[in-house]
Design a protein around this motif. Structure first.
Motif: not given
Length: 385
Positions: A268-284
């Motif tokens: 609706r607002t013409g924006r994109g979505i930014a997510l945190e890259e959480l690959d391997g978070i359980r190891d970190r």
């Protein structure tokens, strides 16, 4: 883009008996084909089909096309097993889990889902019924029910096979739909999304999707499962498995709702979505002992998947950015320190004094990193240098 749509099948008692007999026959035949595949090791559907096709038709009452679909189901199962072994998902060579998987044929539950194609299952969308082959003959006029959006998607985009599934005494049809992807637009800005346990998702706009109710629901199910497991009976184990499935469906429903809201706001607002890259978070991350079970079973990845496919369908850009220190860095002066977050819910910069909810600050940092990453990727060559 391929998605699956599940609708509920509403057979009469006589029709349900025929469907159940069909699943039993197909899965018994699949186990026979699996044993042959394990002993002879054919790698393709044609090779296995030459060995078992006649037996499946003669011994189990399958028609020509159901026998072909059963063989393909077996071959696909072995393909998936080999892929998991290559990826290391079953452990290294010589591990107990991998040896167990490789040391016996793949087995199918007697009521496992069975694939059907358009030759043996046809949809009548105008009347809301299906016609399906069974070992008791062709059944016509079986009603099905689904949501308005599901039926619209089926009517416009259904393509490929349909699985007949029996779960918890109910019948379902799971159909593959080929949905066109939306045309990606150039975003005017980004919505940063911080994912967590207490707050499932917090956006840079300040929208907070809390997870406390889901946490209470999961803890309640965990207590019930412990009570059932303590009984050590088969019926208690079956009930515990049903509870686990119910809990997983509820968590998936919550993630669907959150993803739908975030994608709708972005479109609706013409924006994109930014997510945190959480690959391997359980190891970190090293959670405390009382947080390990919650952290290891929390559906972080599922929420991201829901956002990705819903955004792709509507043409909303999605980008993943580095998640390091997003909850400890000040978005104004960029000072980064663990002391900036004295409590789980509170952020207070030790240098400039900026204060606010910690998850909101993390969402803003995710948004800012997406802005920088987008400019770096899409800017002129001289600017990238």
């Amino acid at each position: 883009m391929k998605i699956v749509v599940q609708v509920k099948l509403l057979p009469s008692p006589e029709q349900a008996t025929a469907l159940k007999a069909t699943l039993h026959a197909c899965n018994t035949a699949a186990n026979r084909a699996s044993t042959v595949a394990f002993e002879t090791g054919p790698q393709s559907r044609n090779d296995l089909q030459k060995l078992v096709y006649a037996h499946l038709k003669a011994d189990y009452g399958l028609g020509a096309q159901p026998a072909v679909r059963t063989v393909k189901k077996v071959v696909d199962a072995y393909t998936t097993l080999r892929a998991n072994i290559r990826a290391g998902n079953l452990g290294p060579e010589g591990s107990k889990r991998r040896a167990k998987a490789e040391g016996k044929p793949i087995s199918f539950r007697i009521d496992a889902a069975q694939p059907f194609d358009d030759r043996i299952l046809s949809w009548q969308m105008d009347t809301g019924t299906v016609s399906i082959w069974t070992v008791c003959g062709r059944l016509r006029g079986i009603e099905f029910a689904g949501g308005a959006n599901q039926l619209k998607t089926l009517r416009e985009y259904r393509k490929g096979q349909t699985d007949l599934a029996h779960r918890d005494g109910k019948w379902f049809l799971v159909a593959v739909c080929e949905v066109p992807e939306g045309e990606l637009y150039d975003p005017v800005d980004w919505i940063g999304v911080d994912r967590g346990v207490v707050n499932l998702a917090t956006t840079s706009d300040g929208d907070n999707h809390q997870g406390r109710r889901l946490s209470r629901y999961r803890r309640w199910h965990a207590r019930k499962r412990q009570e059932l497991q303590a009984k050590r009976t088969r019926s208690a184990n079956r009930r515990a498995k049903r509870r686990a499935k119910r809990e997983a469906r509820h968590a998936a429903h919550i993630n669907h709702r959150i993803a739908k809201k975030i994608v709708a706001v972005a479109q609706r607002t013409g924006r994109g979505i930014a997510l945190e890259e959480l690959d391997g978070i359980r190891d970190r991350v090293r959670p405390s002992r009382d947080q390990r079970a919650t952290f290891s079973t929390w559906p972080f990845h599922q929420l991201a998947e829901h956002i990705h496919y819903k955004a792709l369908r509507l043409g909303v850009p999605v980008i993943e950015v580095d998640a390091a220190y997003t909850s400890q860095m000040c978005p104004r002066c960029r000072h980064t320190a663990r002391d900036n977050r004295p409590e789980r819910d509170t952020f207070r910069c030790r240098r400039c004094g900026l204060a606010g909810p910690a998850d909101l600050v993390a969402g803003v940092n995710v948004r800012n990193r997406a802005r920088s990453a987008w400019v770096l990727v899409n800017g002129p060559v001289s600017q990238r240098r």
